[in-house]
Design an enzyme around this catalytic site. Structure first.
Site, PDB file in Angstrom:
ATOM      1  N   GLY A   1       0.853  -1.265   0.030  1.00  0.00           N
ATOM      2  CA  GLY A   1      -0.189   0.073   0.113  1.00  0.00           C
ATOM      3  C   GLY A   1       0.941   1.284  -0.102  1.00  0.00           C
ATOM      4  N   GLY A   2       0.325   2.395   0.565  1.00  0.00           N
ATOM      5  CA  GLY A   2       0.931   3.616   0.437  1.00  0.00           C
ATOM      6  C   GLY A   2       2.032   3.535   1.244  1.00  0.00           C
TER       7      GLY A   2
END
Ligand code: HXC
Length: 526
Positions: A180-181
Site C-alpha cells: 500500500g501507501g
C-alpha cells in the site's frame, strides 16, 4: 513525605530489579510464539537484525517503553512495550547512525501512531546529529485498528523523509512485506535494498489487481526483489538473504558522508596513484561497431576493489556506482557499450539523473565515462517521454556543483555528447581518449543526410565518393584532435594515463566553490 504504594520497590536493589524486568519485557517483542513464526519464515527478528547490522555492543535503544493508546478491536490485549518498532542509534564501522527496525512479531510490525511517533523522533534526532537514517522494514502496513491515527503517522513519516532528503543519507532495507501507501517511505529515501524471496513491495497486491484489472500475478513477479531491481528501478540493490542485505548496507555506508556538510569518508590509499594499466591502451576496439566492457575500464582506472555498483540490474546500458580514487570517494557514471551500444533510453536517463543528484547533494565528485551513440530511437521511447526523461540528465549535471570530470572513451554523438557531462554544462575538465569520436552523428548517417541524394545519382550509387566522404568525415569528427584544437575537450589522454590524471584533477578541485543565483528551487522535468 509521600507514602509509596505497595507495588513501588522500596530499596535501590528492588528499583534496579524492576528496571531489569521491564527491560526484559521490552526485548520480548510480540512473544516467543511469534518469534518462532518469524524464524519459520526464514526471517530474523528486529533485534537480531540490529545486532548483525551494527558494530558489536554499539546499539542504544530509545523509546523502548512507548506503547499505543488504543483500546478498540482487541487492542487492550496487544500492548507491548516499544510497540511495533525498535528505534535507536549505534555505529557501523565506528561511524554513527540512527536506525529503526520494524518488529513483525508485534501486530505484524503494523504502522501505528506510536511507531510513527518513535520513528519521527528518531529522524529528528538524526537530523540534529547529522547522521544517516537506516530503516529495516518488515511490516504489514497501516495498523487497521488505528484508522486515521495510523494514516496520519505515515503522512508525518513521508514529510520527514522529504525534509531529511539531501541533508542526511536515508537507506531503506526491505526484509519483509511493504504494501500500500507505505511503500512511499522507502520510495522517498536515497537507497532501497531488497531481499530475494522475503521482501515484497506493491501499492496493491495480487488479489486487488485480479479484481480491478483481471490480471493474474504472483507476489514475487509483482513486487519481488528482482522485479524492483531490474524492471521498476525502485530497488538499488538486491540481496540473496538478510545477511547479505545488511552487509550491503554496511558497505554502502562506507562511501557516504554522515550529512551534507561533511566530505565523504576517505580511506588510506592502498593503490598507487601512478598505476597505469597498459591493458587500457588496447581495450577500446578501433572498429566503432565492436563492443567492449566498460566494467573492465572502471576496474583499471579506480582504486582496486573499490567499485560498488548501484542499480546493477536496472537500465544496464548505463552504469552508476561509487568508487575511490587515491582513497577519495567518487560517483561514477558511464555507458556500457556491451548493452544496446550504450544508448541512452528512458530508464538510463532516470538512473543517471537520480545518481548525479545524490552525489551532488552529498559532496561526492562525479567522474563520467562517455561512450554513447545517442538517445534511443523508437515510438515507445518518444511516447514514453524520452524528451522529459533525457532532460533530467542535462538538468542534473548542470545544477551539480561538485567537482565534475569526464572522459570520452569513444562515441559522444549528438545529444549524448551534450548531456553526458560536456564542457558547457560546466564540467570542470573533459578528457578524451585517442579513440574518441565527437560528432553530431556517425560518419555513415552524416554522409547519407548531407550527400545521399547526390550520391544516388552517381554511377554505382556513388560508392567510391561515399567512402571518400565518410573517411573525410571520420578524420574530422571521428578523432578527438579537432575538438581539442578548439578547446571543446581539455586534453587527449593515453587511456593508461587516465588514473593519475583524474587523481591530479580531483586534487586540484578539492575545494571547488561555485555560486548560484538565489531561488526557491529549480523545476527539474520529473
Ligand atoms: C494490523 C495486521 C495487519 C494490519 C496483518 N496484521 N495485517 N495488524 N494491521 N494491516 C496482523 C495479523 O493479524 C497477524 O497478527 C500479524 O499481523 C501477521 O500477519 P500474518 O497475516 O499472520 O502474516 P503473513 O502470513 O506473513 O502475511 C503478511 C501479509 C498479510 C501478506 C502482509 O498480513 C497481509 O496481506 N496483510 C494485509 C496487508 C495490507 O493490506 N496492509 C494495508 C496496506 S494499505 P497475529 O496476532 O497473528 O500475529 C496501507 C496504507 C498505508 O498500508 C497508507 C499510507 C499513506
Amino acid at each position: 513525605m509521600t507514602s509509596r504504594s505497595s507495588e513501588t520497590p522500596s530499596s535501590p536493589d528492588a528499583l534496579l530489579a524492576e528496571l531489569r524486568a521491564r527491560r526484559e519485557a521490552i526485548v520480548q517483542g510480540g512473544g516467543a510464539a511469534r518469534v518462532e513464526a518469524q524464524h519459520a519464515k526464514g526471517k530474523l527478528t528486529a533485534r537480531e537484525r540490529l545486532q548483525r547490522l551494527l558494530d558489536e555492543g554499539s546499539f542504544v535503544e530509545v523509546d523502548g517503553y512507548v506503547t499505543h493508546r488504543h483500546s478498540d478491536f482487541g487492542m487492550d490485549r496487544e500492548r507491548h512495550p516499544g510497540d511495533s518498532v525498535v528505534t535507536g542509534f549505534g555505529k557501523i564501522a565506528g561511524r554513527r547512525v540512527c536506525v529503526y527496525a520494524q518488529d513483525f512479531t508485534v501486530l505484524g510490525g503494523s504502522f501505528s501512531e506510536a511507531q510513527g511517533q518513535k520513528v519521527a523522533k528518531l529522524m529528528d534526532l538524526a537530523l540534529d546529529a547529522g547522521v544517516p537514517v537506516i530503516g529495516l522494514n518488515d511490516s504489514v502496513g497501516a495498523r487497521i485498528q488505528e484508522g486515521v491515527y495510523s494514516l496520519a503517522a505515515y503522512a508525518e513519516l513521508f514529510w520527514r523523509n522529504t525534509q531529511a532528503s539531501g541533508i542526511v543519507p536515508q537507506i531503506s532495507v526491505m526484509l519483509g512485506p511493504c504494501a500500500g501507501g507505505s511503500v512511499y517511505s522507502p520510495g522517498l529515501t536515497d537507497f532501497v535494498i531488497m531481499t530475494k524471496g522475503t521482501s515484497h513491495m506493491f501499492i496493491t497486491g495480487p488479489e486487488v489487481i485480479k479484481t480491478v484489472t483481471h490480471e493474474t500475478v504472483d507476489l514475487e513477479t509483482l513486487g519481488g526483489a528482482m522485479t524492483h531491481s531490474a524492471v521498476s528501478g525502485v530497488a538499488h540493490f538486491v540481496a540473496d538473504d538478510e545477511g547479505q542485505a545488511l552487509a550491503v548496507t554496511r558497505r554502502l555506508l562506507s562511501y557516504l558522508p554522515g550529512n551534507n556538510a561533511e566530505p565523504p569518508p576517505a580511506v588510506p590509499p592502498a593503490d598507487s596513484p601512478w598505476r597505469m594499466d597498459p591493458e587500457l591502451d588496447q581495450l577500446v576496439p578501433l572498429d566503432p561497431s565492436q563492443a567492449y566492457d566498460m566494467q573492465a575500464v572502471i576496474a583499471r582506472i579506480f582504486d582496486r576493489d573499490s567499485w560498488l555498483e548501484v542499480h546493477t540490474h536496472f537500465a544496464p546500458n548505463a552504469l552508476t556506482g561509487f568508487a575511490r580514487l587515491h582513497g577519495q570517494v567518487v560517483g561514477v557514471v558511464a555507458q556500457q557499450p556491451l548493452i544496446l551500444a550504450g544508448v541512452i533510453d528512458i530508464d538510463a536517463s532516470d538512473k543517471i539523473a537520480r545518481f548525479i543528484r545524490f552525489c551532488d547533494a552529498f559532496n561526492i565528485p562525479l567522474v563520467t565515462l562517455v561512450d554513447s551513440p545517442g538517445f534511443m530511437p523508437g515510438v515507445a521511447q518518444e511516447h514514453g517521454g524520452i524528451i522529459r526523461h533525457g532532460a533530467k540528465i542535462v538538468y542534473a549535471y548542470s545544477e551539480a556543483t561538485v567537482p565534475k570530470l569526464a572522459v570520452i572513451t569513444r562515441k559522444a554523438y549528438g545529444g549524448a555528447y551534450i548531456v553526458m557531462s560536456s564542457k558547457y554544462i560546466r564540467t570542470d575538465l573533459v578528457f578524451a581518449w585517442p579513440t574518441a569520436e565527437i560528432a553530431v552523428m556517425g560518419a555513415e548517417g552524416a554522409v547519407s543526410i548531407l550527400y545521399g541524394k547526390d550520391l544516388k545519382k552517381m554511377a554505382a550509387g556513388g560508392e567510391a565518393e561515399r567512402a571518400r566522404l565518410e573517411a573525410e568525415f571520420r578524420e574530422k569528427f571521428g578523432r578527438p584532435y579537432h575538438a581539442a584544437a578548439s578547446g571543446h575537450v581539455d586534453d587527449i589522454l593515453a587511456p593508461s594515463e587516465t588514473r593519475p590524471r583524474l587523481i591530479a584533477a580531483l586534487e586540484l578541485l578539492r575545494d571547488k566553490q561555485t555560486t548560484r543565483r538565489p531561488r526557491k528551487h529549480g523545476n527539474i522535468p520529473l
